[in-house]
Write a protein that holds these residues in place. Structure first.
Motif, short mmCIF file in Angstrom:
data_model
loop_
_atom_site.label_atom_id
_atom_site.label_comp_id
_atom_site.label_asym_id
_atom_site.label_seq_id
_atom_site.Cartn_x
_atom_site.Cartn_y
_atom_site.Cartn_z
N MET A 87 0.87 -1.36 0.03
CA MET A 87 0.12 -0.05 -0.09
C MET A 87 0.79 1.39 -0.09
SD MET A 87 -2.94 -1.22 -0.04
CE MET A 87 -4.05 0.53 0.26
N THR A 90 4.42 0.62 -2.98
CA THR A 90 4.29 0.36 -4.29
C THR A 90 3.21 1.24 -4.71
OG1 THR A 90 5.07 -2.00 -4.09
CG2 THR A 90 3.75 -1.43 -5.99
N ALA A 91 2.11 1.06 -3.98
CA ALA A 91 0.74 1.71 -4.46
C ALA A 91 0.79 3.45 -3.98
CB ALA A 91 -0.32 1.22 -4.32
N VAL A 93 -0.16 5.08 -1.50
CA VAL A 93 -1.26 5.57 -0.97
C VAL A 93 -1.01 6.45 0.38
CG1 VAL A 93 -2.81 3.93 -1.93
CG2 VAL A 93 -2.35 3.71 0.34
N ASN A 94 -1.96 7.07 0.87
CA ASN A 94 -1.76 7.80 2.07
C ASN A 94 -1.72 6.89 3.11
OD1 ASN A 94 -2.91 8.84 4.64
ND2 ASN A 94 -3.43 10.54 3.55
N VAL A 97 -4.29 6.46 6.32
CA VAL A 97 -5.74 5.74 5.90
C VAL A 97 -5.13 4.07 5.61
CG1 VAL A 97 -7.69 5.70 4.61
CG2 VAL A 97 -6.53 7.92 5.00
N ALA A 98 -4.17 4.01 4.76
CA ALA A 98 -3.72 2.50 4.64
C ALA A 98 -3.37 1.80 6.06
CB ALA A 98 -2.47 2.68 3.84
#
Lengths: 314, 355
Positions: A87, A90-91, A93-94, A97-98
């Motif tokens: 999360m 690689t992705a 994201v925040n 929240v992850a």
């Protein structure tokens, strides 16, 4: 209130309990120290600890071997840590929240799997726990012997891990690279080291130790598993890391502070203080807030804290 | 918390983006349900049977359907609350505690001032609930604004403290003296119970209030305060340069956030339970976060996702009763939905500018 119960042995027992109760938080906080030093805020710690607690219990119950329970707990922690890695690294994201997502997933999954494995029972399944193994000789030292050297093996393991973590973090090339990743990922990248790989490793360490920390509860202090067994210890461990300013030795003191709060709460209940138990149970959580407020302003967060790294991004 | 500095405020409706969001949301939910089914399959349960009883439980009859709306009501209110703070980059996860405080305060007002006429007392209980939720959240807001204390940790600690406070009150000072030592408060007067919308069901006025507050939220983002909230959320630095006080905004938004959750607690008390009971808010905090994120923090999106998760809660309970499948399956689906929705840009290969 039974004041006459407050004797010298009582206080030594209280301190010994503080050490014992600090251990789950200490494991998780040491792991999170590595993760945060590499620039990742893993707020999924609570969910990872829950999966570790479940893995530890199921492993020990199914195989009859406590050490296989420990191994399964660390494996569960690593898998959850890698998910957080996917999360956040690689992705990209925040991370806040992850982390929440990981915590919600871990708390749901541990409950679901426990129910699927064991069903609904009138008496909960139990395991034989790690026995208390006083260290010959050392446990005879007055006060210190009972406080530090009369515990189960996981307590010793946690205490040994503190200097080990310190050495790895400050005296090895790996530790240097890890700390650099949290401060100047671009510089690490130019040196030809993979930022992503180092951050994934930091989450593997953090996940394994959080899983182990969660497993301490069923394997060494309760002997059973229940829903939300960690009761916020994951969040407390993150507060300990901030309190410790990302240092393993100070993390020990932080974890002991919370261990003391929990031990105090338990012993005040046995002393039959005229305070309702529900209010005493709040104590560790209130102390967490107070400590966090006290240290957060002064804390110098790693420069690349919670910021995903992309090459060429300014 | 993110390093991005561009500030864009959403204005006119972008239908293409809306369609893409809906598509990704639907895909995330479907995938999560499949993961749940897979888990059941591996453990030797029959997923078809489980999901049938879940569906029947949520939509099987008029009564079941209204029950879905009943469960969606607090989730919608909490989601509006969460969206307010998340869009300001305040990661308030303390809804559960704020709901509890809202419930405690509103019941306390109802029991303490019971001699007042209902027309005055009922609004007072509403204000009491909103105020208590707001104050509880303000603690974390002030600590974030002025002491840089991480709000995720403070709000989660405040949740535990609220749970124990509620337990203390219903076992002690607020316990019903005529209740055979059950951990619950006395009932409120019948005249204070919120009117039912459909006779014979539990659907009540709280649902309409939640919809009303969706409208209020839509308006909020068009006010100067709403814009200030969004700018502070987009970039603390830009907000400072414009001359907004970041700490004051954080404190104010925290209070509004808590007030909305407090209203959810009030609705549970005066629409459903009519007395304080333990664990009436259990699990609502994380459900509210999922609803908010799945609805992309947009008031109308959250109406859809609140309905969906209301159905999952009602259906999940029916599934546990009728098919023996643990309710925790719904919790797992929640976690999967959050992670998939977050990583949708990466997973579904629709890379657009990050939020």
């Amino acid at each position: 209130m039974n004041v006459e119960l407050i004797t010298f042995p009582f206080i030594v027992g209280l301190l010994a309990a503080a050490v014992r109760l600090a251990v789950p938080i200490l494991f998780a906080a040491l792991g999170e120290t590595f993760t945060e030093r590499a620039g990742i805020l893993n707020l999924g710690l609570e969910g990872i600890m829950l999966m570790g607690a479940l893995g530890g219990f199921v492993g020990a119950y199914a195989t009859g071997s406590l050490w296989l329970g420990v191994a399964l707990a660390m494996l569960c922690g690593i898998v959850m840590g890698l998910l957080m890695g996917f999360m956040s690294i690689t992705a990209k994201v925040n991370q806040v929240v992850a982390g929440l997502g990981i915590t919600i997933l871990g708390s749901g999954l541990s409950t679901l799997l426990f129910r699927l494995f064991f069903g609904l029972r009138s008496t909960p399944p139990t395991i034989t726990m790690f026995p208390v193994q006083p260290i010959p000789g050392l446990s005879q030292i007055p006060v210190l012997g009972e406080m530090v050297f009369s515990h189960n093996i996981l307590v010793y393991l946690a205490l040994i891990l503190v200097p080990v973590a310190w050495v790895v973090l400050y005296r090895t090339r790996f530790g240097l690279a890890l700390r650099a990743v949290g401060e100047r990922p671009d510089a690490v990248d130019t040196r030809g080291l993979s930022v992503d790989r180092l951050r994934y490793i930091s989450l593997i360490i953090g996940g394994a130790l959080a899983g182990l920390g969660g497993a301490v509860l069923p394997l060494a202090s309760l002997g059973i598993f229940w829903t939300q067994i960690t009761a916020g210890r994951g969040f407390i461990a993150i507060a300990v890391v901030v309190f410790a300013r990302w240092d393993p030795v100070r993390a020990l003191w932080g974890a002991l502070l919370f261990g003391s709060a929990m031990a105090l709460q338990l012993s005040l209940q046995t002393l039959k203080m005229p305070i309702p138990s529900e209010l005493l149970l709040m104590l560790p959580y209130i102390i967490t807030i107070i400590v966090l407020v006290g240290v957060s302003r002064r804390a110098e967060f790693p420069a690349a804290y919670a910021v995903p790294y992309s090459r060429g991004e300014k | 918390m993110t390093a991005r500095e561009q500030v864009t405020l959403r204005r006119s409706i972008d239908w293409g983006a809306l369609g893409r969001s809906a598509y990704q949301a639907a895909l995330s939910v479907t995938l999560s349900l499949l993961i749940g089914a897979l888990l059941l399959l591996i453990s030797g349960q029959n997923p078809v049977l489980a999901f049938r009883s879940l569906w029947d439980g949520a939509f099987g009859s008029v009564n079941r359907f209204t029950e879905t709306l009943v469960q969606a009501t607090p989730l919608l209110l909490i989601a509006i609350s969460v969206s307010l703070s998340f869009r300001c980059q305040i990661w308030n996860i303390g809804a559960e505690g704020q709901v509890i405080l809202g419930g405690i305060a509103s019941i306390w007002v109802a029991l303490t001032f019971s001699e007042l006429p209902p027309a005055i007392l009922l609004p007072l209980t509403f204000i009491g609930g909103a105020l208590a939720g707001g104050m509880w959240s303000l603690i974390a807001g002030l600590l974030k604004a002025y002491a840089q204390a991480n709000e995720v940790i403070t709000t989660s600690m405040l949740n535990y403290i609220a749970v124990y406070l509620l337990a203390f009150l219903v076992h002690g000072p607020m316990m019903d003296p005529a209740g055979f030592n059950f951990p619950q408060s006395p009932l409120i007067a019948r005249s204070l119970e919120l009117p039912r919308l459909v006779a014979g069901t539990r659907l009540n006025v709280a649902f309409l209030i939640a919809l009303l507050l969706v409208g209020a939220a839509l308006l909020y983002w068009r006010t100067t305060l709403g814009q200030r909230t969004e700018i502070v959320g987009a970039s603390r630095r830009v907000a400072r340069q414009i001359g907004f006080s970041v700490p004051a905004t954080i404190a104010l938004v925290s209070m509004l956030t808590g007030a909305l959750a407090g209203i959810a607690g009030w609705g549970e008390m005066f629409g459903l339970h009519f007395r304080l009971i333990e664990e009436f808010a259990r699990g609502m905090g994380s459900l509210g976060i999922v609803v908010a994120l799945l609805g992309e923090l947009h008031p109308l999106g959250m109406v859809v996702s609140a309905f969906l998760f209301g159905a999952l809660v009602v259906g999940g309970n029916a599934m546990e009763r009728n098919a023996g499948v643990p309710f925790a399956l719904v919790d797992v689906i929640q976690g999967c939905v959050i992670l998939l929705i977050l990583a949708r840009g990466y997973i579904f290969k629709f890379r657009r500018g990050a939020r």
